[in-house]
Design an enzyme around this catalytic site. Structure first.
Site, mmCIF file in Angstrom:
data_model
loop_
_atom_site.group_PDB
_atom_site.id
_atom_site.type_symbol
_atom_site.label_atom_id
_atom_site.label_comp_id
_atom_site.label_asym_id
_atom_site.label_seq_id
_atom_site.Cartn_x
_atom_site.Cartn_y
_atom_site.Cartn_z
ATOM 1 N N ALA A 256 74.989 70.953 39.599
ATOM 2 C CA ALA A 256 75.700 70.948 40.883
ATOM 3 C C ALA A 256 75.055 71.843 41.934
ATOM 4 C CB ALA A 256 77.146 71.379 40.664
ATOM 5 N N ASP B 289 75.525 61.981 43.527
ATOM 6 C CA ASP B 289 75.483 61.721 44.964
ATOM 7 C C ASP B 289 74.286 60.912 45.445
ATOM 8 O OD1 ASP B 289 73.374 63.723 44.906
ATOM 9 O OD2 ASP B 289 74.963 65.240 44.903
ATOM 10 N N HIS C 161 75.626 61.362 34.784
ATOM 11 C CA HIS C 161 77.043 61.138 35.081
ATOM 12 C C HIS C 161 77.255 59.960 36.031
ATOM 13 C CE1 HIS C 161 77.903 65.618 33.916
ATOM 14 N NE2 HIS C 161 77.696 64.847 32.875
ATOM 15 N N CYS D 85 83.157 45.633 40.030
ATOM 16 C CA CYS D 85 84.463 44.975 39.927
ATOM 17 C C CYS D 85 84.856 44.886 38.456
ATOM 18 C CB CYS D 85 84.399 43.578 40.534
ATOM 19 S SG CYS D 85 85.904 42.613 40.215
ATOM 20 N N CYS E 4 87.561 43.877 45.006
ATOM 21 C CA CYS E 4 86.515 42.861 45.143
ATOM 22 C C CYS E 4 87.089 41.643 45.871
ATOM 23 C CB CYS E 4 86.079 42.486 43.731
ATOM 24 S SG CYS E 4 84.806 41.234 43.624
ATOM 25 N N SER F 154 74.488 76.300 35.069
ATOM 26 C CA SER F 154 74.585 77.413 34.126
ATOM 27 C C SER F 154 74.419 76.910 32.697
ATOM 28 C CB SER F 154 75.935 78.109 34.289
ATOM 29 O OG SER F 154 76.971 77.169 34.120
ATOM 30 N N ILE G 57 67.733 77.307 45.176
ATOM 31 C CA ILE G 57 66.716 76.395 44.643
ATOM 32 C C ILE G 57 65.938 75.671 45.735
ATOM 33 C CG2 ILE G 57 68.362 74.489 44.306
ATOM 34 C CD1 ILE G 57 66.721 73.978 41.660
#
Ligand code: ZN
Length: 238
Positions: free
Chosen positions: A19, A102, A117, A125, A147, A188, A228
């Protein structure tokens, strides 16, 4: 050795990110103090609302929370995303393995992205299986997205109670096993089973870039406690 030297001598780098890679694009961290897990406004905990059984039983509440807290259509890649895409383009990096949903690595130009994930960009659908884009979902914000066939759409995001995609896991393991350098960033390494992937690494350099300590700090060749985006951006632009 510093990070520049490690990257210079490495031929098969794998990046494993959590994350913290996305927070620098203003997407809140699930588990940090000001992350969405501290959300008090909802009647149920985020863990409950992001579970498969909750989605099945209360799709209206699921989607209210989902659109409110899980979707960031205006988020843009940050220097970390661009640096990793550049390393791949240079033939140094073989895969980005991410716990984020994302799609920002692909937006920055990365090609081989293994999304443990899933992704909010893919939606299926549940009746006919047809794929729908995030834009098609957003057009139905405020309702349960459906849908054209009438079926309810489900994001291809791994919810609580759901298994990770085994083929994605296997591919991630393959890349880690064959890597000479593994850079872990913005996590972590606390969440199983994704965090267990690090055990497959047999290469020379394990680099941990995280603001706090991880359970693997003593195995690392290099630990960096800075943002980062700054770290990777500077190294790749050298
Ligand atoms: Zn359908």
């Amino acid at each position: 050795m510093n990070l520049s030297e490690i990257i210079r001598e490495s031929r098969r780098i794998v990046f494993f990110g959590g994350a913290g890679v996305s927070t620098e694009s203003n997407i809140p961290d699930f588990r940090s103090d000001n992350g969405i897990y501290q959300e008090k406004r909802y009647r149920f905990s985020p863990e409950t609302m992001l579970s498969h059984s909750f989605f099945s039983r209360y799709p209206e509440e699921f989607y209210e929370f989902y659109f409110d807290k899980m979707i960031y259509p205006d988020a843009k890649p940050n220097p970390a995303h661009y640096a990793l895409a550049k390393l791949e383009e240079q033939g140094k990096l073989t895969a980005v393995i991410t716990q984020n949903i994302d799609g920002l690595h692909q937006a920055a130009g990365s090609k081989n992205v293994l999304e443990l994930h899933g992704s909010v960009l893919r939606n299926r659908c549940m009746t006919c299986g047809k794929q729908h884009s995030l834009e098609q979902m957003l057009a139905q914000k405020g309702t349960v997205p459906r849908c054209s066939c009438g079926g309810i759409l489900k994001p291809e995001v791994v919810l609580y109670e759901e298994a990770l995609d085994q083929s994605v896991m296997e591919e991630a393991v393959w890349h880690i096993r064959h890597a000479d350098c593994m850079i872990v960033g913005g996590t972590s390494l606390a969440v199983y089973p994704a965090a267990g992937l690090i055990r497959y690494f047999r290469g020379k350099h394990l680099v941990l870039i995280n603001k706090t300590a991880t359970g693997y700090d003593e195995d690392a060749t290099l630990i960096i406690r800075e943002p980062i985006g700054k770290v990777l951006g500077e190294v790749v632009n050298e």
